[in-house]
Design a protein around this motif. Structure first.
Motif, PDB file in Angstrom:
ATOM      1  N   TRP A  24       0.855  -1.013   0.195  1.00 42.56           N
ATOM      2  CA  TRP A  24      -0.013  -0.097   0.112  1.00 42.56           C
ATOM      3  C   TRP A  24       1.051   1.330   0.011  1.00 42.56           C
ATOM      4  O   TRP A  24       0.763   2.346  -0.660  1.00 42.56           O
ATOM      5  CB  TRP A  24      -0.875  -0.155   1.404  1.00 42.56           C
ATOM      6  CG  TRP A  24      -2.010  -1.093   1.069  1.00 42.56           C
ATOM      7  CD1 TRP A  24      -2.258  -2.024   2.289  1.00 42.56           C
ATOM      8  CD2 TRP A  24      -2.912  -1.286   0.165  1.00 42.56           C
ATOM      9  NE1 TRP A  24      -3.043  -2.823   2.004  1.00 42.56           N
ATOM     10  CE2 TRP A  24      -3.730  -2.463   0.612  1.00 42.56           C
ATOM     11  CE3 TRP A  24      -3.078  -0.977  -1.038  1.00 42.56           C
ATOM     12  CZ2 TRP A  24      -4.804  -3.209  -0.031  1.00 42.56           C
ATOM     13  CZ3 TRP A  24      -3.985  -1.309  -1.848  1.00 42.56           C
ATOM     14  CH2 TRP A  24      -4.778  -2.548  -1.193  1.00 42.56           C
ATOM     15  N   ILE A  39       2.294   1.829  -3.298  1.00 40.96           N
ATOM     16  CA  ILE A  39       1.409   2.203  -4.384  1.00 40.96           C
ATOM     17  C   ILE A  39       1.292   3.854  -4.167  1.00 40.96           C
ATOM     18  O   ILE A  39       0.948   4.423  -5.113  1.00 40.96           O
ATOM     19  CB  ILE A  39       0.076   1.301  -4.198  1.00 40.96           C
ATOM     20  CG1 ILE A  39       0.191  -0.117  -4.794  1.00 40.96           C
ATOM     21  CG2 ILE A  39      -1.091   2.252  -4.946  1.00 40.96           C
ATOM     22  CD1 ILE A  39      -0.848  -0.925  -4.348  1.00 40.96           C
ATOM     23  N   SER A  63       1.950   6.658  -6.858  1.00 48.37           N
ATOM     24  CA  SER A  63       0.949   7.665  -7.346  1.00 48.37           C
ATOM     25  C   SER A  63       1.267   8.947  -7.347  1.00 48.37           C
ATOM     26  O   SER A  63       1.333   9.797  -8.144  1.00 48.37           O
ATOM     27  CB  SER A  63      -0.279   7.413  -6.570  1.00 48.37           C
ATOM     28  OG  SER A  63      -1.432   8.362  -6.749  1.00 48.37           O
ATOM     29  N   GLY A  90      -3.482  12.855  -4.092  1.00 45.76           N
ATOM     30  CA  GLY A  90      -5.135  12.605  -3.767  1.00 45.76           C
ATOM     31  C   GLY A  90      -5.301  11.029  -3.649  1.00 45.76           C
ATOM     32  O   GLY A  90      -6.031  10.514  -2.867  1.00 45.76           O
ATOM     33  N   VAL A  91      -4.891  10.470  -4.876  1.00 43.16           N
ATOM     34  CA  VAL A  91      -4.883   9.054  -4.962  1.00 43.16           C
ATOM     35  C   VAL A  91      -4.132   8.194  -3.656  1.00 43.16           C
ATOM     36  O   VAL A  91      -4.686   7.488  -3.232  1.00 43.16           O
ATOM     37  CB  VAL A  91      -4.401   8.554  -6.087  1.00 43.16           C
ATOM     38  CG1 VAL A  91      -4.487   6.932  -6.525  1.00 43.16           C
ATOM     39  CG2 VAL A  91      -5.434   9.031  -7.233  1.00 43.16           C
ATOM     40  N   MET A 123      -6.282   8.476  -0.783  1.00 46.05           N
ATOM     41  CA  MET A 123      -7.499   7.589  -0.828  1.00 46.05           C
ATOM     42  C   MET A 123      -6.990   6.236  -0.513  1.00 46.05           C
ATOM     43  O   MET A 123      -7.696   5.767   0.704  1.00 46.05           O
ATOM     44  CB  MET A 123      -8.202   7.534  -2.256  1.00 46.05           C
ATOM     45  CG  MET A 123      -8.658   8.793  -2.575  1.00 46.05           C
ATOM     46  SD  MET A 123      -9.414   8.766  -4.488  1.00 46.05           S
ATOM     47  CE  MET A 123      -9.674  10.435  -4.777  1.00 46.05           C
ATOM     48  N   VAL A 124      -5.869   5.831  -0.992  1.00 42.50           N
ATOM     49  CA  VAL A 124      -5.343   4.553  -0.544  1.00 42.50           C
ATOM     50  C   VAL A 124      -5.165   4.484   0.797  1.00 42.50           C
ATOM     51  O   VAL A 124      -5.514   3.470   1.527  1.00 42.50           O
ATOM     52  CB  VAL A 124      -4.109   4.047  -1.381  1.00 42.50           C
ATOM     53  CG1 VAL A 124      -3.441   2.928  -0.865  1.00 42.50           C
ATOM     54  CG2 VAL A 124      -4.332   4.173  -2.700  1.00 42.50           C
ATOM     55  N   VAL A 178      -8.399   4.213   2.898  1.00 39.38           N
ATOM     56  CA  VAL A 178      -9.122   3.073   2.991  1.00 39.38           C
ATOM     57  C   VAL A 178      -8.407   2.192   4.004  1.00 39.38           C
ATOM     58  O   VAL A 178      -9.018   1.262   4.628  1.00 39.38           O
ATOM     59  CB  VAL A 178      -9.330   2.330   1.567  1.00 39.38           C
ATOM     60  CG1 VAL A 178     -10.283   1.146   1.822  1.00 39.38           C
ATOM     61  CG2 VAL A 178     -10.080   3.510   0.745  1.00 39.38           C
ATOM     62  N   THR A 179      -7.189   2.019   3.836  1.00 44.36           N
ATOM     63  CA  THR A 179      -6.236   1.051   4.835  1.00 44.36           C
ATOM     64  C   THR A 179      -6.254   1.465   6.192  1.00 44.36           C
ATOM     65  O   THR A 179      -6.087   0.468   7.106  1.00 44.36           O
ATOM     66  CB  THR A 179      -4.908   0.861   4.253  1.00 44.36           C
ATOM     67  OG1 THR A 179      -4.172   2.267   4.564  1.00 44.36           O
ATOM     68  CG2 THR A 179      -4.644   0.689   2.828  1.00 44.36           C
ATOM     69  N   LEU A 225      -9.007   2.285   7.579  1.00 42.70           N
ATOM     70  CA  LEU A 225     -10.325   1.918   8.187  1.00 42.70           C
ATOM     71  C   LEU A 225     -10.631   0.523   8.000  1.00 42.70           C
ATOM     72  O   LEU A 225      -9.584  -0.106   7.335  1.00 42.70           O
ATOM     73  CB  LEU A 225     -11.451   2.600   7.517  1.00 42.70           C
ATOM     74  CG  LEU A 225     -11.440   4.249   7.520  1.00 42.70           C
ATOM     75  CD1 LEU A 225     -12.447   4.991   6.637  1.00 42.70           C
ATOM     76  CD2 LEU A 225     -11.849   4.630   8.788  1.00 42.70           C
ATOM     77  N   LEU A 231     -14.312   9.714  -0.581  1.00 45.70           N
ATOM     78  CA  LEU A 231     -12.760   9.511  -0.772  1.00 45.70           C
ATOM     79  C   LEU A 231     -12.409  10.919  -1.633  1.00 45.70           C
ATOM     80  O   LEU A 231     -11.129  11.372  -1.481  1.00 45.70           O
ATOM     81  CB  LEU A 231     -12.622   8.277  -1.805  1.00 45.70           C
ATOM     82  CG  LEU A 231     -12.675   7.086  -0.827  1.00 45.70           C
ATOM     83  CD1 LEU A 231     -12.616   5.881  -1.846  1.00 45.70           C
ATOM     84  CD2 LEU A 231     -11.733   6.788   0.158  1.00 45.70           C
ATOM     85  N   ALA A 286      -9.451  13.332  -0.351  1.00 49.67           N
ATOM     86  CA  ALA A 286      -8.246  13.698  -1.242  1.00 49.67           C
ATOM     87  C   ALA A 286      -7.937  15.079  -1.271  1.00 49.67           C
ATOM     88  O   ALA A 286      -6.900  15.735  -0.928  1.00 49.67           O
ATOM     89  CB  ALA A 286      -8.527  12.861  -2.485  1.00 49.67           C
TER      90      ALA A 286
END
Lengths: 399, 399
Positions: free
Chosen positions: A213, A216, A220, A244-245, A248-249, A252-253, A255, A289, A293
């Motif tokens: 993660w 990534i 990005s 921003g991406v 977002m990644v 999500v990780t 949560l 999301l 971002a």
């Protein structure tokens, strides 16, 4: 420290971030010496005459020195990861510290008893020297010429900073996530100077999925043409799209899947039906999301993100200090250890804390592990203040 | 069908993708009529005189019509998600179909008995009409003017295609992931024409975390300046950077954390120590992700990725057919149902299949659910051929 405000119960009151320039260069793991180094910091509570009541609080990837109280200087400061990130910014434009629920009179880190110190990390973008600082060799911002730093480098910078303040011993070093890594590193690097460590939602080494993660997120940012090889300062363009991406990644990780289900479900933005669009958010979770971002890129520097992400990926106690053995790495630890972990944290899962606890126990060292059953994933360390507080207070009282 | 090769045991042999133009426009959920529509397809086995032995196999997000056998036409075809994606490309430049382990003489979908049909989905980039096809209104590729399609639209296209082949009934519709969604949609849209469905690693509706991953992947593509609002064809630039990140995100979600741990651990690229670099991969898992991204962008179209991702996010049987009730949505299903799910699949977790099974049983309909305990996450549907085969064979034999 600014006197406690009466406006907020248990609050350290209105605070201001201060700055200190280290007298000497910081020697880094990569072999470079970094100079000058400025450290942004805040303190809460009163230093005891014997200077034996200091708690160093360490922030995570996107944090800063503003850990507690109300800051009126930079209203965007101190938003936190996860749910409620916005909740901390009042309508007045004031910002609560990222761990305000844990630091203050009568709180987990009780400022009636402790002198709490919080610094922005080396490589940061909130006042401490980092990639956006001026490189003395060029007179321009470092950008990607800023050295690649490690968690140990961050800790050595904190050590040098505390030296200037005349603080030798720490009653505790505490933090969650990357902050917990710093606490562990402190206990290994300076075993005679740390009485206890409070390691929350952390790990002795990020697991491969967590490494993925982070990779990534960095990809990005670096693939965004506006990153410009890391030299975007002053160009009028910043890699907001990629950041921003990345955010977002990360989000999500931080949560858990059940938390996202509970908060958003599959609810549509427009209740009646779908609108057949790819470019616009259709579902609430998609809109959320995008909002996360957008607000993050306004307050955070992309090169600092890369720096922090790299440091926490490198962090590996067994590799650094134990020839592959965590037990060997922890052999010199003298601090009492408190570990707190959360059942739904899949980015820093309980197994990491369990490994540390097992290794310390095998060495006959005092360690205490608490697994809190809570649904909000990694963000629990910022959200589950009520349940962490009695554990931390009792642990520190026993010191 | 090309006769089975003797070179590969149980193989359908050398195959070639064929193309068929539908005589009539396809009416889409969004209200538009799409024309012309070409469908790329492959078939394996022999159609029975009574035309009662047809199995329609449906691919997932990044698949194509080349489901089985060896294709010599486009050697890049048929790589699969997940581990072993490269394994299917032999040194000869030949490519095995994405479900070759499941389709062939004596295999799960036994071509000695069944006539297996596989089509590239509507919106695809491997021969079926999609965003990279020519828009008759402009004479240029559709790009983002291609309609936003649903899983139901894909299924209606398959129905129209089979009409041209003179095939009315299907002995089975089978697929994993997005392919399983199509099988479910078939059973609802055409209850009198489907004898059975084989739904593997699928769901009645993607859960919010899965929706988030898909949103992130799409954001990553659309934020790449080379996406150019979706009209990048013929410009010499394609959104490879964003698509690469999208693929990395997808890739990690297709695997399980333990699988990544087992395959890569925290092994460094260069064994001795870290090199203090942010721009270059330091760990094997980082290098692997970059490689996956690079190879994917060479074989897949970004707008098709957006189209597929949007369709599978919209898919929601309860919303579409049941006023919020899955049971009501499945009320008209006449097909026997086989559900297979994998313990480590956190993108399409077992709970989704369990919901379908429970709803069908509550309706008194024949349903069979198998939970396979396997470590490779969502990719299991492509990898666990040996364990799926007896289950599928027995289920189809009972038909």
């Amino acid at each position: 420290m600014v006197p406690a405000s009466t406006l907020v119960s248990g609050s350290v009151g209105t605070v201001e971030t201060r700055y200190l320039d280290l007298p000497d260069p910081v020697r880094l793991d990569c072999g470079r010496d970094l100079h000058p180094v400025r450290v942004a910091y805040e303190t809460y509570g009163t230093l005891s005459p014997r200077r034996d009541n200091v708690v160093l609080v360490c922030h995570a990837l996107s944090g800063d020195a503003h850990a507690a109280g109300v800051s009126t200087v930079r209203p965007e400061t101190g938003t936190r990861d996860g749910f409620g990130a916005e909740d901390r910014d009042g309508a007045s434009g004031q910002a609560l510290g990222w761990w305000d629920g844990m630091i203050g009179p009568g709180k987990a880190f009780d400022t009636d008893r402790f002198f709490v110190v919080s610094t922005n990390l080396l490589g940061g973008c909130r006042g401490t020297t980092g990639p956006s600082s001026t490189d003395p060799a060029t007179g321009r911002p470092y950008g990607s010429d800023f050295p690649v730093v490690t968690v140990a480098d961050m800790v050595r910078t904190q050590r040098a900073f505390l030296d200037v303040l005349g603080i030798e011993r720490l009653a505790a070093v505490a933090g969650g996530s990357l902050g917990g890594m710093q606490a562990l590193e402190w206990a290994i690097l300076y075993p005679d100077q740390v009485d206890s460590i409070v390691v929350i939602a952390s790990t002795p080494a990020l697991h491969p999925q967590g490494m993925a993660w982070n990779a990534i997120a960095r990809e990005s940012i670096m693939r965004d043409p506006d990153w410009q090889g890391g030299h975007y300062y002053g160009t009028g363009r910043t890699p907001d799209a990629g950041m921003g991406v990345a955010r977002m990644v990360g989000h999500v990780t931080y949560l858990s899947a059940p938390a996202l289900h509970e908060k958003f479900g599959r609810r549509l933005q427009f209740a009646d039906d779908i609108r057949y669009t790819i470019t616009e958010p259709e579902f609430e979770v998609e809109s959320y999301l995008r909002h996360q971002a957008d607000s993050f890129v306004r307050r955070f520097d992309a090169n600092t993100y890369l720096t922090m992400s790299r440091a926490l990926t490198y962090f590996d106690l067994a590799r650094q200090y134990g020839d592959g053995s965590l037990t060997r790495a922890l052999d010199g630890v003298a601090a009492r250890t408190l570990l707190i972990t959360f059942s739904s944290d899949w980015l820093y899962p309980p197994s990491g804390s369990e490994e540390i606890d097992a290794a310390l126990r095998a060495l006959g060292k005092p360690s205490e592990l608490h697994l809190i059953d809570a649904p909000y994933g990694h963000d629990c360390f910022l959200l589950e203040e009520q349940r962490q507080t009695p554990i931390v207070r009792r642990f520190l009282a026993a010191g």
